[in-house]
Design a protein around this motif. Sequence first.
Motif, PDB file in Angstrom:
ATOM      1  N   LEU A 102     -64.720  58.728  16.494  1.00  0.00           N
ATOM      2  CA  LEU A 102     -66.113  58.990  16.829  1.00  0.00           C
ATOM      3  C   LEU A 102     -66.827  57.652  16.974  1.00  0.00           C
ATOM      4  O   LEU A 102     -66.869  56.857  16.033  1.00  0.00           O
ATOM      5  N   ARG A 103     -67.390  57.405  18.151  1.00  0.00           N
ATOM      6  CA  ARG A 103     -68.107  56.155  18.418  1.00  0.00           C
ATOM      7  C   ARG A 103     -69.597  56.448  18.543  1.00  0.00           C
ATOM      8  O   ARG A 103     -70.003  57.289  19.342  1.00  0.00           O
ATOM      9  N   VAL A 104     -70.396  55.759  17.742  1.00  0.00           N
ATOM     10  CA  VAL A 104     -71.845  55.905  17.811  1.00  0.00           C
ATOM     11  C   VAL A 104     -72.430  54.619  18.372  1.00  0.00           C
ATOM     12  O   VAL A 104     -71.909  53.526  18.127  1.00  0.00           O
ATOM     13  N   THR A 105     -73.513  54.748  19.118  1.00  0.00           N
ATOM     14  CA  THR A 105     -74.091  53.575  19.780  1.00  0.00           C
ATOM     15  C   THR A 105     -75.604  53.543  19.606  1.00  0.00           C
ATOM     16  O   THR A 105     -76.259  54.574  19.433  1.00  0.00           O
ATOM     17  N   ALA A 106     -76.123  52.320  19.650  1.00  0.00           N
ATOM     18  CA  ALA A 106     -77.560  52.073  19.624  1.00  0.00           C
ATOM     19  C   ALA A 106     -77.818  50.848  20.477  1.00  0.00           C
ATOM     20  O   ALA A 106     -77.434  49.738  20.100  1.00  0.00           O
ATOM     21  N   VAL A 118     -70.337  51.367  16.894  1.00  0.00           N
ATOM     22  CA  VAL A 118     -69.490  51.402  15.709  1.00  0.00           C
ATOM     23  C   VAL A 118     -68.542  52.589  15.856  1.00  0.00           C
ATOM     24  O   VAL A 118     -68.962  53.668  16.286  1.00  0.00           O
ATOM     25  N   GLU A 119     -67.283  52.377  15.504  1.00  0.00           N
ATOM     26  CA  GLU A 119     -66.281  53.430  15.635  1.00  0.00           C
ATOM     27  C   GLU A 119     -65.789  53.885  14.262  1.00  0.00           C
ATOM     28  O   GLU A 119     -65.556  53.061  13.368  1.00  0.00           O
ATOM     29  N   PHE A 120     -65.617  55.203  14.134  1.00  0.00           N
ATOM     30  CA  PHE A 120     -65.110  55.800  12.909  1.00  0.00           C
ATOM     31  C   PHE A 120     -63.828  56.566  13.239  1.00  0.00           C
ATOM     32  O   PHE A 120     -63.823  57.414  14.136  1.00  0.00           O
ATOM     33  N   ILE A 121     -62.770  56.285  12.522  1.00  0.00           N
ATOM     34  CA  ILE A 121     -61.507  56.999  12.721  1.00  0.00           C
ATOM     35  C   ILE A 121     -61.543  58.242  11.839  1.00  0.00           C
ATOM     36  O   ILE A 121     -61.437  58.157  10.613  1.00  0.00           O
ATOM     37  N   LEU A 122     -61.713  59.400  12.462  1.00  0.00           N
ATOM     38  CA  LEU A 122     -61.815  60.650  11.710  1.00  0.00           C
ATOM     39  C   LEU A 122     -60.449  61.233  11.364  1.00  0.00           C
ATOM     40  O   LEU A 122     -60.300  61.928  10.360  1.00  0.00           O
ATOM     41  N   LEU A 160     -75.253  60.363   9.631  1.00  0.00           N
ATOM     42  CA  LEU A 160     -75.415  60.927  10.967  1.00  0.00           C
ATOM     43  C   LEU A 160     -76.611  61.871  11.031  1.00  0.00           C
ATOM     44  O   LEU A 160     -77.287  61.959  12.065  1.00  0.00           O
ATOM     45  N   ARG A 161     -76.878  62.579   9.945  1.00  0.00           N
ATOM     46  CA  ARG A 161     -78.045  63.480   9.926  1.00  0.00           C
ATOM     47  C   ARG A 161     -79.354  62.704  10.071  1.00  0.00           C
ATOM     48  O   ARG A 161     -80.369  63.257  10.495  1.00  0.00           O
ATOM     49  N   ARG A 162     -79.347  61.427   9.715  1.00  0.00           N
ATOM     50  CA  ARG A 162     -80.555  60.604   9.785  1.00  0.00           C
ATOM     51  C   ARG A 162     -80.673  59.856  11.119  1.00  0.00           C
ATOM     52  O   ARG A 162     -81.594  59.056  11.295  1.00  0.00           O
ATOM     53  N   THR A 163     -79.755  60.071  12.020  1.00  0.00           N
ATOM     54  CA  THR A 163     -79.790  59.386  13.310  1.00  0.00           C
ATOM     55  C   THR A 163     -80.600  60.176  14.327  1.00  0.00           C
ATOM     56  O   THR A 163     -81.094  61.273  14.042  1.00  0.00           O
ATOM     57  N   SER A 164     -80.689  59.620  15.524  1.00  0.00           N
ATOM     58  CA  SER A 164     -81.375  60.285  16.635  1.00  0.00           C
ATOM     59  C   SER A 164     -80.381  60.729  17.703  1.00  0.00           C
ATOM     60  O   SER A 164     -80.727  60.833  18.880  1.00  0.00           O
ATOM     61  N   ASP A 205     -78.502  56.711  18.903  1.00  0.00           N
ATOM     62  CA  ASP A 205     -78.903  57.862  19.720  1.00  0.00           C
ATOM     63  C   ASP A 205     -77.777  58.484  20.537  1.00  0.00           C
ATOM     64  O   ASP A 205     -77.999  59.450  21.257  1.00  0.00           O
ATOM     65  N   ARG A 206     -76.568  57.950  20.462  1.00  0.00           N
ATOM     66  CA  ARG A 206     -75.452  58.504  21.211  1.00  0.00           C
ATOM     67  C   ARG A 206     -74.197  58.572  20.342  1.00  0.00           C
ATOM     68  O   ARG A 206     -73.974  57.706  19.496  1.00  0.00           O
ATOM     69  N   ALA A 207     -73.392  59.594  20.568  1.00  0.00           N
ATOM     70  CA  ALA A 207     -72.115  59.728  19.875  1.00  0.00           C
ATOM     71  C   ALA A 207     -71.078  60.230  20.871  1.00  0.00           C
ATOM     72  O   ALA A 207     -71.338  61.171  21.629  1.00  0.00           O
ATOM     73  N   VAL A 208     -69.929  59.588  20.873  1.00  0.00           N
ATOM     74  CA  VAL A 208     -68.862  59.936  21.809  1.00  0.00           C
ATOM     75  C   VAL A 208     -67.578  60.152  21.021  1.00  0.00           C
ATOM     76  O   VAL A 208     -67.205  59.324  20.176  1.00  0.00           O
ATOM     77  N   LEU A 209     -66.903  61.256  21.302  1.00  0.00           N
ATOM     78  CA  LEU A 209     -65.623  61.561  20.671  1.00  0.00           C
ATOM     79  C   LEU A 209     -64.495  61.226  21.633  1.00  0.00           C
ATOM     80  O   LEU A 209     -64.520  61.638  22.797  1.00  0.00           O
ATOM     81  N   SER A 210     -63.519  60.468  21.148  1.00  0.00           N
ATOM     82  CA  SER A 210     -62.334  60.180  21.957  1.00  0.00           C
ATOM     83  C   SER A 210     -61.100  60.621  21.193  1.00  0.00           C
ATOM     84  O   SER A 210     -61.067  60.589  19.962  1.00  0.00           O
ATOM     85  N   THR A 211     -60.089  61.056  21.934  1.00  0.00           N
ATOM     86  CA  THR A 211     -58.857  61.537  21.323  1.00  0.00           C
ATOM     87  C   THR A 211     -57.666  60.867  22.002  1.00  0.00           C
ATOM     88  O   THR A 211     -57.764  60.388  23.130  1.00  0.00           O
ATOM     89  N   ALA A 212     -56.543  60.851  21.275  1.00  0.00           N
ATOM     90  CA  ALA A 212     -55.311  60.299  21.825  1.00  0.00           C
ATOM     91  C   ALA A 212     -54.138  60.993  21.155  1.00  0.00           C
ATOM     92  O   ALA A 212     -54.099  61.088  19.922  1.00  0.00           O
ATOM     93  N   PRO A 213     -53.190  61.516  21.941  1.00  0.00           N
ATOM     94  CA  PRO A 213     -52.022  62.172  21.350  1.00  0.00           C
ATOM     95  C   PRO A 213     -51.091  61.142  20.715  1.00  0.00           C
ATOM     96  O   PRO A 213     -50.900  60.043  21.242  1.00  0.00           O
TER      97      PRO A 213
END
Length: 220
Positions: free
Chosen positions: A137-141, A146-150, A170-174, A119-127
């Motif tokens: 992109l980190r998704v949580t339940a 779980v983290e995905f390196i985009l 992701l389309r199937r998540t909440s 139910d949550r997604a957080v984007l983090s960036t680093a130069p």
Amino acid sequence: MSDPDDAPAPDPAPGDPAPVELPHGWVRIGERRWWSTWVGATTAFTFLLAFQGVNFVFRIAEVTFRWDLALLIAVAVTAGLFAVVTLIRNARAPQPWVDLDTGRLRAGDRQPIPLAQIDRAVLSTAPVGKGGRVLVLRVTAKEARVEFILRDRQDATLDPTSTAVLAEALRRTSIAMPTSIHDPTGRFARYNFPGHVDRDDAVALVEHPPAAGDPLPAAW
């Protein structure tokens, strides 16, 4: 008159990922290559520090400096440091997998998570490097995440199969922007919960990960 159903499908918009047939079973999303992160200048720098450390220990112990022994110890210390760092990194952010058939997501050997519970997604960036940017992109339940390196340190993005599977997952998540009791409509969610993105933005980030200099989602 021609049947509208027989009309050819419209061409994909420029920049859209090519259609990919979604595979069955567990699919690895990207590939965590530890050597792409740590080998290179980092290795040389770590080895130099290890070699200087051996030299310092030799002087403290008043042992005659031997190049062959110092070299062997420095190599062993460098390999050990990389092994420890790799284990820590893999434990904190293990390889993610998705199974669209059962609608589940897992990281490494951890317990799979139903996609609907995310139910949550957080984007983090680093130069990184010369104007580069890492996107994660980190998704949580509940307590799981779980983290995905985009986009990684080499500016590489997910392969077409990983992109298609992750976007569909992701389309199937909440996933939704969080709200608070002081802002129940979520009007100021982007300020109260920086870095969070909604489901549409999460899918867009996977399908079109912004390069360095490109704008990020408004919610971010």
